[in-house]
Design a protein around this motif. Structure first.
Motif, PDB file in Angstrom:
ATOM      1  N   ASP A   9       0.286   0.618  -3.513  1.00  0.00           N
ATOM      2  CA  ASP A   9      -0.551   0.133  -2.417  1.00  0.00           C
ATOM      3  C   ASP A   9      -1.879   0.861  -2.463  1.00  0.00           C
ATOM      4  O   ASP A   9      -1.904   2.073  -2.686  1.00  0.00           O
ATOM      5  N   ASP A  11      -3.898   1.277   0.079  1.00  0.00           N
ATOM      6  CA  ASP A  11      -4.237   1.824   1.387  1.00  0.00           C
ATOM      7  C   ASP A  11      -3.610   3.205   1.571  1.00  0.00           C
ATOM      8  O   ASP A  11      -2.381   3.331   1.623  1.00  0.00           O
ATOM      9  N   THR A  14      -1.282   3.557   4.692  1.00  0.00           N
ATOM     10  CA  THR A  14       0.008   2.900   4.471  1.00  0.00           C
ATOM     11  C   THR A  14       0.893   3.762   3.575  1.00  0.00           C
ATOM     12  O   THR A  14       2.083   3.947   3.853  1.00  0.00           O
ATOM     13  N   ASP A  62       2.502  -3.845  -2.984  1.00  0.00           N
ATOM     14  CA  ASP A  62       1.526  -4.593  -2.180  1.00  0.00           C
ATOM     15  C   ASP A  62       1.008  -5.767  -3.007  1.00  0.00           C
ATOM     16  O   ASP A  62       1.071  -5.761  -4.234  1.00  0.00           O
ATOM     17  N   ASN A  69      -3.914  -6.675  -8.952  1.00  0.00           N
ATOM     18  CA  ASN A  69      -3.151  -6.993  -7.743  1.00  0.00           C
ATOM     19  C   ASN A  69      -1.647  -7.095  -8.041  1.00  0.00           C
ATOM     20  O   ASN A  69      -1.222  -6.932  -9.195  1.00  0.00           O
ATOM     21  N   THR A  94       3.811  -6.523   1.920  1.00  0.00           N
ATOM     22  CA  THR A  94       2.431  -6.955   2.069  1.00  0.00           C
ATOM     23  C   THR A  94       2.135  -7.426   3.484  1.00  0.00           C
ATOM     24  O   THR A  94       3.051  -7.661   4.273  1.00  0.00           O
ATOM     25  N   THR A  95       0.856  -7.590   3.770  1.00  0.00           N
ATOM     26  CA  THR A  95       0.445  -8.168   5.049  1.00  0.00           C
ATOM     27  C   THR A  95       0.300  -9.679   4.943  1.00  0.00           C
ATOM     28  O   THR A  95       0.136 -10.354   5.946  1.00  0.00           O
ATOM     29  N   LYS A 116       4.494  -6.053   6.054  1.00  0.00           N
ATOM     30  CA  LYS A 116       4.221  -4.705   6.573  1.00  0.00           C
ATOM     31  C   LYS A 116       4.257  -4.727   8.087  1.00  0.00           C
ATOM     32  O   LYS A 116       3.962  -5.754   8.688  1.00  0.00           O
TER      33      LYS A 116
END
Length: 137
Positions: A9, A11, A14, A62, A69, A94-95, A116
């Motif tokens: 990820d 972030d 996170t 993620d 990605n 993931t979001t 998430k």
């Protein structure tokens, strides 16, 4: 207890929260972090050199990251030697709630798709379903 978990990820917050949750739950001896798919792939290639026991048992991946990605990672992941991959479970974390992302993910080698944030309940389900571990969390 799992030997290792890999968080992929970009972030930092996170990653911090997920590492903290996983350590508090004591589900793994080691929690590794990669900030994108390319870092994760490099880490896994190094694990291939060390032997199959060095490979993480679980990868929480993620979807939207710079450099490489989640989809690009999964495509490249399939090129790694099969032996170490056979005992690794990949769960998309993931979001993204887009149906198109979920449908595309199902075409790749993942075992699950979670939205998430990672929770105690999500981890208990992953451990029970994919590792046959009792829900003690």
């Amino acid at each position: 207890m799992l030997p290792a978990i890999l968080l992929v990820d970009d972030d930092a917050t996170t990653n911090f929260l997920n590492q903290r949750l996983l350590r508090n739950l004591q589900v793994s001896r080691e929690v590794r972090v990669a900030l994108n798919g390319a870092e994760a792939l490099a880490l896994l290639q190094a694990c291939c050199q060390e032997g199959p026991d060095a490979f993480p048992a679980l990868i929480l991946l993620d979807l939207n990251m710079p450099v490489m990605n989640g989809f690009e990672f999964l495509e490249a992941y399939q090129q790694l030697p099969a032996a170490p991959r056979q005992h690794t479970v990949i769960v998309m974390l993931t979001t993204s709630t887009l149906d198109a992302d979920q449908a595309r993910a199902q075409q790749l080698p993942i075992a699950g798709y979670l939205t998430k944030p990672l929770t105690r309940e999500n981890m208990a389900t992953v451990l029970r379903v994919h590792f046959n571990l009792p829900p003690h969390l």
